[in-house]
Design a protein around this motif. Structure first.
Motif, mmCIF file in Angstrom:
data_model
loop_
_atom_site.group_PDB
_atom_site.id
_atom_site.type_symbol
_atom_site.label_atom_id
_atom_site.label_comp_id
_atom_site.label_asym_id
_atom_site.label_seq_id
_atom_site.Cartn_x
_atom_site.Cartn_y
_atom_site.Cartn_z
ATOM 1 N N ILE A 105 -12.243 -2.479 9.413
ATOM 2 C CA ILE A 105 -10.840 -2.865 9.622
ATOM 3 C C ILE A 105 -10.233 -2.031 10.736
ATOM 4 C CG2 ILE A 105 -8.531 -2.772 8.587
ATOM 5 C CD1 ILE A 105 -9.898 -3.545 5.911
ATOM 6 N N ARG A 106 -10.466 -0.732 10.700
ATOM 7 C CA ARG A 106 -9.914 0.135 11.737
ATOM 8 C C ARG A 106 -10.513 -0.168 13.102
ATOM 9 N NH1 ARG A 106 -9.919 5.909 8.395
ATOM 10 N NH2 ARG A 106 -7.959 5.551 7.263
ATOM 11 N N ALA A 107 -11.800 -0.478 13.139
ATOM 12 C CA ALA A 107 -12.453 -0.798 14.408
ATOM 13 C C ALA A 107 -11.904 -2.102 14.984
ATOM 14 C CB ALA A 107 -13.962 -0.893 14.213
ATOM 15 N N THR A 127 -9.283 7.959 1.917
ATOM 16 C CA THR A 127 -8.939 6.551 2.127
ATOM 17 C C THR A 127 -9.871 5.639 1.354
ATOM 18 O OG1 THR A 127 -8.164 7.087 4.370
ATOM 19 C CG2 THR A 127 -8.535 4.771 3.866
ATOM 20 N N ALA A 128 -11.161 5.965 1.390
ATOM 21 C CA ALA A 128 -12.138 5.156 0.651
ATOM 22 C C ALA A 128 -11.879 5.229 -0.849
ATOM 23 C CB ALA A 128 -13.551 5.624 0.978
ATOM 24 N N LEU A 129 -11.519 6.414 -1.350
ATOM 25 C CA LEU A 129 -11.211 6.562 -2.773
ATOM 26 C C LEU A 129 -10.028 5.680 -3.159
ATOM 27 C CD1 LEU A 129 -11.644 7.903 -5.504
ATOM 28 C CD2 LEU A 129 -10.193 9.797 -4.737
ATOM 29 N N THR A 130 -8.993 5.676 -2.317
ATOM 30 C CA THR A 130 -7.838 4.815 -2.565
ATOM 31 C C THR A 130 -8.250 3.353 -2.570
ATOM 32 O OG1 THR A 130 -6.367 6.417 -1.487
ATOM 33 C CG2 THR A 130 -5.544 4.177 -1.746
ATOM 34 N N ALA A 131 -9.110 2.967 -1.605
ATOM 35 C CA ALA A 131 -9.556 1.579 -1.515
ATOM 36 C C ALA A 131 -10.364 1.177 -2.745
ATOM 37 C CB ALA A 131 -10.389 1.378 -0.248
ATOM 38 N N ILE A 132 -11.179 2.096 -3.237
ATOM 39 C CA ILE A 132 -11.996 1.814 -4.415
ATOM 40 C C ILE A 132 -11.108 1.622 -5.647
ATOM 41 C CG2 ILE A 132 -13.667 2.826 -6.016
ATOM 42 C CD1 ILE A 132 -14.927 4.155 -3.475
ATOM 43 N N GLN A 165 -6.191 -3.746 4.319
ATOM 44 C CA GLN A 165 -5.593 -3.446 5.633
ATOM 45 C C GLN A 165 -4.456 -2.436 5.487
ATOM 46 O OE1 GLN A 165 -6.715 -6.452 4.783
ATOM 47 N NE2 GLN A 165 -8.179 -6.809 6.444
ATOM 48 N N GLU A 166 -3.677 -2.564 4.425
ATOM 49 C CA GLU A 166 -2.594 -1.604 4.176
ATOM 50 C C GLU A 166 -3.155 -0.204 3.995
ATOM 51 O OE1 GLU A 166 0.771 -1.007 3.489
ATOM 52 O OE2 GLU A 166 1.106 -2.736 4.774
ATOM 53 N N ILE A 167 -4.232 -0.085 3.266
ATOM 54 C CA ILE A 167 -4.838 1.225 3.013
ATOM 55 C C ILE A 167 -5.464 1.787 4.273
ATOM 56 C CG2 ILE A 167 -6.673 2.420 1.745
ATOM 57 C CD1 ILE A 167 -6.176 0.370 -0.534
ATOM 58 N N ALA A 168 -6.205 0.948 4.994
ATOM 59 C CA ALA A 168 -6.936 1.426 6.169
ATOM 60 C C ALA A 168 -6.028 1.737 7.351
ATOM 61 C CB ALA A 168 -7.978 0.379 6.589
#
Length: 260
Positions: A105-107, A127-132, A165-168
């Protein structure tokens, strides 16, 4: 100004067809193959556990062996390990997939020519922890909604379209990302729904040619083709939704700047 479905599809394709798109497609295909291996391993191990609960008698022994053989033949990539190992493998792959989605997403959101911009791995662990956690929460909500006559589950999927997308891109927390996604989607619900429908239909259409092949294909070939096709659509979907998110958030910022 509303979300432009056409622009999202075109811009998403440009990103998908770029060097970064090729990079993430290759990585996601490998991830898909690994997931298939552990999924088949889990399936075989689960059936073996179930077979163990069936009393073996001289009358049914031959049938049970045939059933075991059929399960193994339909899972040629199975590692033959225990159920616990298969579950652990699937869990690790789930974590890796969430990390890769954040990076992708960031890329795709970055306009620079580099396939992997420096910002792509920023605060990746947290960020990954939040996404998980967000994936678990939204997954539970979607599952409950689907159990309630399906339609609430579909509505939930649409409302959560921009959570990752909001998280990333916005560094939102679990609750904030869900709330912001719901707000963005409800502001332009028809366009977002239309975009998701197009992506779902695309996934169905690109998978049709395989079903039309007049000769039977081996399970390995079928799995390989389905995995490649599925991951191509998945990466394209990430690029499209990321562009759509940038459209709706850019419009929101512009409106706020001119608000009195």
């Amino acid at each position: 100004m509303s979300l432009s479905i056409g622009a999202a599809l075109r811009n998403g394709f440009d990103d998908f067809a770029s060097e970064k798109g090729a990079l993430f497609t290759a990585v996601f295909v490998l991830l898909g193959i690994a997931n298939a291996v552990f999924s088949q391993t889990f399936s075989v191990a689960l059936y073996e556990r179930l077979f163990d609960f069936i009393p073996t008698t001289p009358e049914n022994q031959a049938q049970l062996e045939q059933a075991r053989q059929a399960v193994v033949e339909q899972a040629p990539l199975s590692l033959g390990t225990s159920l616990a190992v298969a579950l652990l493998g699937l869990f690790v792959l789930f974590l890796i997939a969430e990390v890769l989605r954040i990076v992708a997403i960031r890329a795709f959101a970055d306009d620079a020519g580099s396939p992997l911009p420096d910002d792509a791995t920023r605060a990746l662990g947290s960020t990954a922890l939040t996404a998980i956690l967000a994936a678990i929460v939204t997954g539970i909500v979607v599952a409950i909604g689907t159990a309630l006559f399906v339609i609430p589950g579909i509505v939930a999927v649409i409302l959560f379209a921009f959570v990752r997308q909001e998280i990333a891109l916005n560094d939102s927390g679990v609750v904030e990302s869900i709330r912001n996604s719901v707000g963005l989607v409800t502001d332009d619900a028809l366009a977002v729904t239309g975009l998701l429908v197009v992506l779902v239909l695309l996934g169905i259409v690109v998978g049709v040619p395989l079903s039309l092949v007049p000769i039977p294909l081996s399970p390995v070939v079928t799995l390989a083709v389905n995995t490649i096709v599925g991951q191509l659509v998945a990466v394209y979907g990430i690029a499209v939704l990321t562009d759509a998110y940038q459209q709706v958030t850019t419009e929101s910022v512009t409106e706020d700047e001119f608000a009195v």
